[in-house]
Design a protein around this motif. Structure first.
Motif, mmCIF file in Angstrom:
data_model
loop_
_atom_site.group_PDB
_atom_site.id
_atom_site.type_symbol
_atom_site.label_atom_id
_atom_site.label_comp_id
_atom_site.label_asym_id
_atom_site.label_seq_id
_atom_site.Cartn_x
_atom_site.Cartn_y
_atom_site.Cartn_z
ATOM 1 N N ILE A 40 0.972 -1.280 0.073
ATOM 2 C CA ILE A 40 -0.022 -0.023 -0.130
ATOM 3 C C ILE A 40 0.818 1.430 -0.023
ATOM 4 O O ILE A 40 0.708 2.259 -0.514
ATOM 5 N N ASN A 41 1.966 1.074 0.673
ATOM 6 C CA ASN A 41 2.981 2.471 0.696
ATOM 7 C C ASN A 41 3.630 2.492 -0.589
ATOM 8 O O ASN A 41 4.506 3.428 -0.626
ATOM 9 N N ASP A 42 3.723 1.611 -1.368
ATOM 10 C CA ASP A 42 4.371 1.540 -2.823
ATOM 11 C C ASP A 42 3.821 2.274 -3.667
ATOM 12 O O ASP A 42 2.645 1.942 -4.199
ATOM 13 N N PRO A 43 4.170 3.608 -4.239
ATOM 14 C CA PRO A 43 3.764 4.611 -5.130
ATOM 15 C C PRO A 43 3.602 3.726 -6.375
ATOM 16 O O PRO A 43 2.909 4.253 -7.297
ATOM 17 N N ALA A 44 4.412 2.700 -6.548
ATOM 18 C CA ALA A 44 4.340 2.188 -8.133
ATOM 19 C C ALA A 44 2.971 1.553 -8.431
ATOM 20 O O ALA A 44 2.854 1.157 -9.409
ATOM 21 N N ARG A 45 2.056 1.619 -7.522
ATOM 22 C CA ARG A 45 0.909 1.017 -7.742
ATOM 23 C C ARG A 45 -0.118 2.067 -8.359
ATOM 24 O O ARG A 45 -1.060 1.690 -8.575
ATOM 25 N N TYR A 46 0.294 3.090 -8.527
ATOM 26 C CA TYR A 46 -0.651 3.951 -9.155
ATOM 27 C C TYR A 46 -0.163 4.359 -10.629
ATOM 28 O O TYR A 46 1.053 4.333 -10.840
ATOM 29 N N VAL A 47 -0.864 4.508 -11.512
ATOM 30 C CA VAL A 47 -0.765 4.821 -12.741
ATOM 31 C C VAL A 47 -1.212 6.141 -12.953
ATOM 32 O O VAL A 47 -2.361 6.564 -12.508
ATOM 33 N N THR A 48 -0.689 7.111 -13.839
ATOM 34 C CA THR A 48 -1.382 8.516 -14.180
ATOM 35 C C THR A 48 -2.461 8.346 -15.118
ATOM 36 O O THR A 48 -2.324 7.497 -15.943
ATOM 37 N N ASN A 111 -14.681 7.125 -9.744
ATOM 38 C CA ASN A 111 -14.685 8.745 -9.988
ATOM 39 C C ASN A 111 -13.475 9.302 -9.438
ATOM 40 O O ASN A 111 -12.963 10.310 -10.080
ATOM 41 N N SER A 112 -13.033 8.935 -8.239
ATOM 42 C CA SER A 112 -12.116 9.385 -7.843
ATOM 43 C C SER A 112 -11.060 8.181 -7.369
ATOM 44 O O SER A 112 -11.363 7.118 -8.063
ATOM 45 N N ASP A 113 -10.458 8.321 -6.251
ATOM 46 C CA ASP A 113 -9.533 7.156 -5.836
ATOM 47 C C ASP A 113 -10.228 6.163 -4.952
ATOM 48 O O ASP A 113 -9.925 4.710 -4.843
ATOM 49 N N ILE A 114 -11.083 6.632 -4.333
ATOM 50 C CA ILE A 114 -11.520 5.870 -3.015
ATOM 51 C C ILE A 114 -12.223 4.596 -3.360
ATOM 52 O O ILE A 114 -11.622 3.350 -2.882
ATOM 53 N N TYR A 115 -13.210 4.389 -4.408
ATOM 54 C CA TYR A 115 -13.422 2.894 -4.731
ATOM 55 C C TYR A 115 -12.436 1.962 -5.392
ATOM 56 O O TYR A 115 -12.336 0.896 -5.175
ATOM 57 N N ALA A 116 -11.503 2.614 -6.053
ATOM 58 C CA ALA A 116 -10.481 2.084 -6.795
ATOM 59 C C ALA A 116 -9.597 1.679 -5.731
ATOM 60 O O ALA A 116 -8.744 0.328 -6.115
ATOM 61 N N PHE A 128 -4.311 -11.308 -6.163
ATOM 62 C CA PHE A 128 -4.080 -10.721 -7.518
ATOM 63 C C PHE A 128 -2.726 -9.985 -7.491
ATOM 64 O O PHE A 128 -2.264 -9.363 -6.553
ATOM 65 N N THR A 129 -2.011 -10.247 -8.401
ATOM 66 C CA THR A 129 -0.877 -9.412 -8.759
ATOM 67 C C THR A 129 -0.915 -8.352 -10.096
ATOM 68 O O THR A 129 -2.226 -8.424 -10.826
ATOM 69 N N ASN A 130 0.071 -7.611 -10.182
ATOM 70 C CA ASN A 130 -0.316 -6.828 -11.244
ATOM 71 C C ASN A 130 -1.226 -5.959 -11.349
ATOM 72 O O ASN A 130 -2.003 -5.822 -12.443
ATOM 73 N N ILE A 131 -1.527 -5.329 -10.125
ATOM 74 C CA ILE A 131 -2.784 -4.545 -10.247
ATOM 75 C C ILE A 131 -2.509 -3.198 -9.759
ATOM 76 O O ILE A 131 -1.659 -2.901 -9.048
ATOM 77 N N TYR A 132 -3.412 -2.012 -10.657
ATOM 78 C CA TYR A 132 -2.875 -0.643 -10.110
ATOM 79 C C TYR A 132 -4.004 0.177 -9.927
ATOM 80 O O TYR A 132 -5.241 -0.438 -10.358
ATOM 81 N N ILE A 133 -3.965 1.427 -9.773
ATOM 82 C CA ILE A 133 -5.093 2.305 -9.841
ATOM 83 C C ILE A 133 -4.736 3.329 -10.584
ATOM 84 O O ILE A 133 -3.537 3.837 -10.672
ATOM 85 N N MET A 134 -5.646 4.117 -11.209
ATOM 86 C CA MET A 134 -5.558 5.000 -12.015
ATOM 87 C C MET A 134 -5.742 6.379 -11.110
ATOM 88 O O MET A 134 -6.750 6.697 -10.460
ATOM 89 N N LYS A 135 -4.636 7.070 -10.845
ATOM 90 C CA LYS A 135 -4.615 8.062 -9.939
ATOM 91 C C LYS A 135 -5.419 9.437 -10.081
ATOM 92 O O LYS A 135 -5.433 9.801 -11.258
#
Lengths: 205, 196
Positions: A40-48, A111-116, A128-135
């Protein structure tokens, strides 16, 4: 020898046979809390949004966009090619079969980050692996891709390049001053390829 | 009291009290079974008394079957149980030393304390020996360290090592234990009774 010994020995052997015949228990392997926190602390899970736009334009087959909002919201507006898996259905095998974490990068957005974020944590706990969030979610998508703001004239080349890309992307996605509503008559229904179900362990839940 | 204390069901302050009570019960049962007699303990090696083997095999067997069923009914989660890592070299060397001490001294660490408190002089000597051994080992630990940590298999389960299911291993163990009980019964019948 005392007859009681035979009786007790018989009981133990019967119990042992029952145990040998019982189905092997499958322990649910979930991610350890410590590892989850580290991830969770890894910023690499976000994509712009820009990275997502680039990948959609490139028609990158290695990503799958997952809209975790409700079906109604999804029909009003979503990203092109995105699957709609509402939060409540995230662990439903009907839906999880559409995802293949082994070969695809799964990008959650709402719509924002929360549900994602919630979907990300559920999926991470599910293994699951290789999962990301659209920031920033779709709000950020609209701000950056659909309505790009020109940078000030003093901006660096980098920012100007980014703006140029966003303007190009905006044209690609049909943005501009108006947000294009999904047109039901034209929109082709998304054909979902389901991967073969992995062999399900016999018995168990 | 593992899960009960760490889950806050029992206050941690009770830890030592419970340990003391369990210790009393354990000591009482050892004494009541006759385990404070070095002749009885050594009897297993000379073939005139197999109470030690029977008691421990029965305890392991009952605990094993019980835990497996508890796990099956969902009363306990075996995957959450801490398993000590296996160090093969130190297990083998320790086993040899322990076995030699057992057959020469006639006690194992627990029973020697049991014998010492009921006033057996050989048990007191044995207990003193244990502490001397602990002292030497602790002081010379850097010297033993490499052997101590050699051949680390990690937290391996015996059934996983042999690639069979836990239930199957339980059955094999139960059958082996009962066979051992019967064989020791036959040996016991042949060997002359020792009065002690």
């Amino acid at each position: 020898m005392n007859k009681r010994y035979y009786l007790l020995a018989g009981i133990m052997i019967i119990l042992g046979m029952v145990l040998a015949l019982l189905p092997e228990k499958n322990y649910y392997k979930q991610i350890k809390p410590v590892e989850l926190l580290a991830e969770i602390n890894d910023p690499a899970r976000y994509v712009t949004t820009d990275q997502v736009a680039q990948k959609i334009i490139d028609q990158d087959p290695s990503i799958v966009l997952v809209d975790v909002r409700s079906e109604k919201e999804n029909q009003e507006f979503s990203l092109p090619g995105a699957l709609n898996i509402p939060m409540a259905e995230l662990l439903n095998t009907e839906y999880t079969d559409m995802l293949d974490p082994a070969t695809q990068d799964i990008i959650f957005f709402s719509n924002s980050d929360i549900y994602a974020e919630q979907a990300w944590i559920v999926a991470a706990r599910y293994g699951f692996t290789n999962i990301y969030i659209m920031k920033g979610g779709l709000n950020c998508w609209v701000e950056t891709i659909m309505k790009p703001v020109p940078p000030p004239s003093t901006a660096s080349n980098c920012e100007i390049d980014l703006y140029e890309f966003r303007r190009g992307a905006c044209t690609y996605f049909g943005g501009g001053n108006t947000i294009v509503q999904a047109d039901d008559s034209k929109a082709k229904p998304l054909v979902v390829k389901r991967r073969n179900k992995k062999s399900v362990a016999a018995g168990g839940c | 009291m593992g899960p009960l204390v760490s889950q806050g069901i029992i206050d941690p302050a009770w830890n030592n009290v419970l340990a003391l009570l369990i210790g009393f019960a354990f000591g009482y049962i050892l004494e009541a079974t006759g385990f404070s007699s070095s002749r009885k303990l050594a009897g297993v090696f000379y073939g005139y008394d197999f109470v030690v083997l029977r008691t421990f095999m029965t305890a392991v067997m009952v605990a094993m079957v019980g835990l497996m069923f508890f796990d099956y009914f969902g009363w306990i989660d075996l995957s959450m149980i801490y398993i000590l890592p296996t160090f093969v070299s130190s297990a083998v060397i320790g086993g040899v030393i322990m076995g030699l001490g057992f057959v020469v001294g006639g006690f194992c660490p627990g029973t020697s304390l049991c014998g010492a408190v009921i006033g057996k002089i050989d048990a007191m000597v044995f207990t003193a020996g244990i502490f001397i051994g602990i002292f030497i080992f602790s002081e010379a630990f850097p010297f033993f360290e490499n052997i101590y940590y050699a051949n680390d298999l990690g937290a391996v389960k015996i059934n996983e090592f042999f690639g069979i299911s836990a239930g199957m291993f339980t059955l094999i163990f139960v059958v082996m234990a009962i066979a051992a009980f019967y064989v020791t019964y036959l040996i016991r019948k042949k060997v002359k009774d020792v009065v002690y």
